[in-house]
Motif scaffolding. Sequence first.
Motif, PDB file in Angstrom:
ATOM      1  N   GLN A 144       0.837  -1.212   0.000  1.00  0.00           N
ATOM      2  CA  GLN A 144       0.000   0.000   0.000  1.00  0.00           C
ATOM      3  C   GLN A 144       0.867   1.255   0.000  1.00  0.00           C
ATOM      4  O   GLN A 144       0.662   2.174   0.789  1.00  0.00           O
ATOM      5  CB  GLN A 144      -0.962  -0.022   1.186  1.00  0.00           C
ATOM      6  N   VAL A 145       1.876   1.217  -0.863  1.00  0.00           N
ATOM      7  CA  VAL A 145       2.713   2.407  -1.067  1.00  0.00           C
ATOM      8  C   VAL A 145       2.715   2.735  -2.563  1.00  0.00           C
ATOM      9  O   VAL A 145       2.542   1.841  -3.396  1.00  0.00           O
ATOM     10  CB  VAL A 145       4.174   2.223  -0.583  1.00  0.00           C
ATOM     11  N   SER A 146       2.893   3.983  -2.862  1.00  0.00           N
ATOM     12  CA  SER A 146       2.997   4.385  -4.262  1.00  0.00           C
ATOM     13  C   SER A 146       4.475   4.561  -4.593  1.00  0.00           C
ATOM     14  O   SER A 146       5.300   4.723  -3.684  1.00  0.00           O
ATOM     15  CB  SER A 146       2.245   5.690  -4.497  1.00  0.00           C
ATOM     16  N   PRO A 147       4.814   4.568  -5.874  1.00  0.00           N
ATOM     17  CA  PRO A 147       6.228   4.745  -6.238  1.00  0.00           C
ATOM     18  C   PRO A 147       6.835   6.019  -5.646  1.00  0.00           C
ATOM     19  O   PRO A 147       8.034   6.063  -5.381  1.00  0.00           O
ATOM     20  CB  PRO A 147       6.182   4.796  -7.772  1.00  0.00           C
ATOM     21  N   THR A 148       6.020   7.020  -5.418  1.00  0.00           N
ATOM     22  CA  THR A 148       6.574   8.269  -4.876  1.00  0.00           C
ATOM     23  C   THR A 148       7.107   8.078  -3.461  1.00  0.00           C
ATOM     24  O   THR A 148       7.904   8.885  -2.985  1.00  0.00           O
ATOM     25  CB  THR A 148       5.509   9.379  -4.845  1.00  0.00           C
ATOM     26  N   GLU A 149       6.654   7.052  -2.784  1.00  0.00           N
ATOM     27  CA  GLU A 149       7.126   6.810  -1.409  1.00  0.00           C
ATOM     28  C   GLU A 149       8.412   6.012  -1.371  1.00  0.00           C
ATOM     29  O   GLU A 149       9.052   5.899  -0.330  1.00  0.00           O
ATOM     30  CB  GLU A 149       6.042   6.083  -0.603  1.00  0.00           C
ATOM     31  N   ILE A 150       8.787   5.397  -2.481  1.00  0.00           N
ATOM     32  CA  ILE A 150      10.022   4.609  -2.531  1.00  0.00           C
ATOM     33  C   ILE A 150      11.183   5.562  -2.817  1.00  0.00           C
ATOM     34  O   ILE A 150      11.172   6.277  -3.818  1.00  0.00           O
ATOM     35  CB  ILE A 150       9.966   3.534  -3.643  1.00  0.00           C
ATOM     36  N   GLN A 151      12.180   5.541  -1.959  1.00  0.00           N
ATOM     37  CA  GLN A 151      13.313   6.448  -2.169  1.00  0.00           C
ATOM     38  C   GLN A 151      14.435   5.788  -2.962  1.00  0.00           C
ATOM     39  O   GLN A 151      15.147   6.446  -3.710  1.00  0.00           O
ATOM     40  CB  GLN A 151      13.870   6.889  -0.808  1.00  0.00           C
TER      41      GLN A 151
END
Lengths: 781, 84
Positions: A297-304
């Motif tokens: 439940q994460v979007s690519p924008t949350e992946i650093q």
Amino acid sequence: MPHPPARNQVVPHRVAITGAGIITSMGIGWAENAAGFRAGRMALRDITVFDSSKQRVHRGGEVVFDKPLPPNHLTARQLTRLDRASKLLVYAGHEALQQSGWKADELASGNIPICLGTSAGAMAVGETYYQSKITTPGRTKGLAEKVMLYQPHTQAQFLMDALGVQGPLTIITNACASGANAIGHAFRLIKTGRATRAIAGGYDALAEMVFAGFDSLQALSTTTPRPFDANRDGLALGEGAGVLMLERYEDAVARGADILAEVVGYGASTDLHHLTQPHPQGDAALLSMNRACEEAQVSPTEIQYINSHGTGTPLNDVAEGMAIQRWARAHVSQLMVSSTKANIGHLLGGAGAVETVICLLAMRDGFVPPTPTIETLDSICTFDLVRESREAKLDCVLTNSFGFGGANATLILKASRHRGIEASSSEIAADSFHPSSLRLPPFITGWGAVSPAGWSAGALIEAVQGKSPLPCKTEQREDAPARRIRPVPQLTDIPAWMKQPRFRRTTAVARHAVHAAVEALGVERLALVQSGALRVGVIFCSMNGCVQFSRRFFAEVRENPMFASPILFPETVYNAPSSHLAALLGSSEINYTLVGDSAQFIRGMELAAQWLEDGLVDGCLVVAAEELDWVSDEALMLFGKTTVAAEGAAAVFIERDLGGGNLRKVRLERVTQAWTYGNGMPREKAALLIKDELKSDEMKGALLCDGLGSGSRADRAEVQAWRDWEGPRVSVREVVGEGFSATSGWQTVVACEALQTGPCDTAIINAVGLSEQAVGAVLKV
Amino acid sequence: MSELKQQIKQAMVEELMLPQTADEISDEAPIFSPQGLALDSVDALQLVVAIEKRFGLKIANAEAARTAMQNVNSIAAAIEANRS
């Protein structure tokens, strides 16, 4: 339309990593690896574990064992037998256990699942066995040991014994994605409440045959591995292990454990493009990343940060780069990406696990590991490819592992700031592993078999009903002892699927597997699956794998590695048959290859039931297959002189009850706990525990499909456990022979057919494996 | 030359596990085209190894491979040129 997910009543648990061990060519343990990866140090060196002088490439990520083996529970005898791959596991496993703070007296409960990924197991031991059989065909002394040590489950048993752990063992061999799959599998067991904690990891040691295989495919860099460089020319091979201790987050908090990170998402997919080449647009890689994000439940924008698969081969990096671009979209330029394979090489089955630990190092110490070898950045890198050491506070990272056969896996980790300050209890929750309580018992709605009796389930059933052992063939190689075998008869009518270009180069084991699977599905359902109307997973089980090509390929390597056949090598990889199965089905869904003895087929059915319960698939093919070859037939004789090696396959199609009234269907009522041998669990005890777990009302009037007839030690254990059985029984092995992983599949096929025709309404399948584990299953109509 | 071509075809059938016989392969059939033998890149690697092993022709780079491995005729010509 896909069916809706199965209703899962279980509230998902958060999953914490409380221990992580690592060993690579960078060093042994956290400190050396953290310092090395932070600095972007290169750790490739000249290969010394075998003679690479006749190959094009001579360097790799070879581990230097410059520290003594950590304290362990191995016996002096085991220590003398410890092969290189097992050693890697022991180092990493010990470090992970120390960090976790799990108490020694809690580990032997039998309830801690062990999930490991490997691609080659102890291939180097297999090479010495083979060499010995070539130079002295008549020799038998000391070879049984080599055969045992070669099996991947022996390394796992070494790890379990070293740590003093007992529990059900699952070995996933999905080529280069294996380690990530193993962690993902363990994560799901805990998340869904099937286990409270688990040990997971991946490993592989450098081996001449594998090295020569990659060299024959011209996949090895003849310069320096430069992932994402415009002029990259291939990868370096490495070795190592990563092991994790996973547990429920609430338990870790309650006992005041230091939580390294949480596993929050796992995605798996199958790339159908080619056995050794990814889809150029990265379709399946994208699917794998999307699935992991969806679960987390994460979007690519949350992946650093992405620790990429990044092998450095021309095809992989562009496909992965395309997938990252498509996945991250507008966020792509913000995304930090690197490949640590530049530093330590590609660890194959160990890569996914080791790279997960590298992510943990980076999150804990606040850095991004750079890819230091890039000279000219490839234009595919619209993301922030990190080339120099960089400080960064990482909260959410993703790691990709994409393998031969199109096995893709993605894991997402979230940093945890929990440092044990909220401890409310020093006690860990009691382990509760529930393999036997299938929440939604599924149905077996189709079955198929290839066996020495013929190319159909009907031929197998007819032979078993006849109760007379099938005729044997006697073969002898040079001065080796004559061996009795039961091959599959020549196929007279070549089926249409076998004429497809993909199957031109396949081995017998893949053909057996696919033929049985096609029979299990039936023509109409196969068409349905191929149309995309059903999401179908694949679980392929094998013990010997593609032994014919492996033996031929290694003979070529020994003669002249420069002439070793690139056409043979990809088919020697354990998961090649499952890749072909997926291609036939047109299924990009989750696909595992499980390696082990005859218990694997039952474990495979259990796993299929879990995938259905979790809504991952609408149906699942479980297939086990084997092929004969003198190298494995002679190995079997070392364990039982009267044992007759057999080949073939068994397949079942498992699905939820969809209300179809006239389908042939048998309910998979339950699977017992699996007991792995070793560490105080002899085969005899395991066989008894399985029988003890069965309820008296389950056994009343049941048909016992036993595993007797191998003429090996497994027989004695089963005879002892079931000596008071007075009900009806059928012994498939006595008729067909020792079919390794296929045997319990044949038992299942015979049980399904018997339940359909009556009079029994219950069948018990007893799978007491030769060398790995014992498990049982109950089927009902 | 025709004997060499027959040997090449036989090598292809054996090394590439082709379903057809050597006689069923024409001299002009494009090796990598779906209209011909429909071989892929792994087959290409195998063919390079087989040509060196059986006929002594070492194909040094991708460009040389593209030139030599168009069809049986081009392979035979490359082997002949290497021998002369």
